[in-house]
Design a protein around this motif. Structure first.
Motif, mmCIF file in Angstrom:
data_model
loop_
_atom_site.group_PDB
_atom_site.id
_atom_site.type_symbol
_atom_site.label_atom_id
_atom_site.label_comp_id
_atom_site.label_asym_id
_atom_site.label_seq_id
_atom_site.Cartn_x
_atom_site.Cartn_y
_atom_site.Cartn_z
ATOM 1 N N ASP A 12 43.368 34.736 45.130
ATOM 2 C CA ASP A 12 44.890 33.938 45.373
ATOM 3 C C ASP A 12 45.406 35.318 46.900
ATOM 4 O O ASP A 12 45.730 34.379 47.118
ATOM 5 C CB ASP A 12 45.184 33.928 44.380
ATOM 6 C CG ASP A 12 45.060 32.888 43.101
ATOM 7 O OD1 ASP A 12 44.102 32.395 43.588
ATOM 8 O OD2 ASP A 12 45.773 33.448 42.157
ATOM 9 N N GLN A 16 45.931 33.322 50.450
ATOM 10 C CA GLN A 16 47.040 33.663 51.139
ATOM 11 C C GLN A 16 46.894 34.533 52.662
ATOM 12 O O GLN A 16 46.929 33.342 52.773
ATOM 13 C CB GLN A 16 47.623 34.373 50.121
ATOM 14 C CG GLN A 16 48.827 33.466 49.372
ATOM 15 C CD GLN A 16 49.191 32.189 49.400
ATOM 16 O OE1 GLN A 16 50.186 31.975 50.340
ATOM 17 N NE2 GLN A 16 48.368 30.772 48.585
ATOM 18 N N GLY A 88 41.500 24.969 45.982
ATOM 19 C CA GLY A 88 40.511 26.298 45.146
ATOM 20 C C GLY A 88 38.856 26.234 45.950
ATOM 21 O O GLY A 88 38.570 26.888 45.189
#
Length: 133
Positions: A12, A16, A88
């Motif tokens: 994650d 980002q 994702g």
């Protein structure tokens, strides 16, 4: 001792980082697009040797139009990358299913193909072309 399993997605935090890079690229691309559109909309009504100026202005506007279209397509690809981040699936090669190397994504953040995937796709296109002949 077993080797560590192959990574199947970016963390994650990494996603980002990519998202921030993509947002920055979108901002620059939008500014370039707006500038090109402005160039196309300029009124070339100054007096002078009209035929030469008109021809040059037309060529300039056509080039600006082509460049604006490229910027628009680039923005669309970058926005698609943002969607893949949210889903994702960002960074996964659509041909091999393997993770695209981070260096490639930093250089071409909108890519959906690893180098290996791109080579496989090119080989498949060549086979298709040969079959058509």
């Amino acid at each position: 001792m077993n080797p560590s399993p192959e990574k199947v997605r970016y963390s994650d935090a990494e996603l980002q980082e990519f998202k921030q890079l993509i947002l920055e690229k979108i901002e620059v691309a939008k500014q370039n697009y707006d500038q090109l559109v402005g160039t196309m909309q300029k009124d070339e009504s100054a007096p002078g040797i009209k035929t030469l100026e008109d021809g040059a202005a037309t060529m300039s506007k056509e080039q600006a139009s082509e460049n604006a279209e490229r910027q628009r397509a680039f923005i669309k690809k970058l926005q698609g990358a943002l969607v893949r981040i949210e889903q994702g699936t960002y960074g996964v090669c659509r041909v091999t299913g393997k993770l695209i190397p981070k260096g490639r994504l930093l250089a071409v953040p909108h890519t959906t193909l690893s180098v290996e995937g791109k080579e496989i796709e090119a080989q498949q296109k060549q086979k298709t072309i040969k079959r058509r002949r």
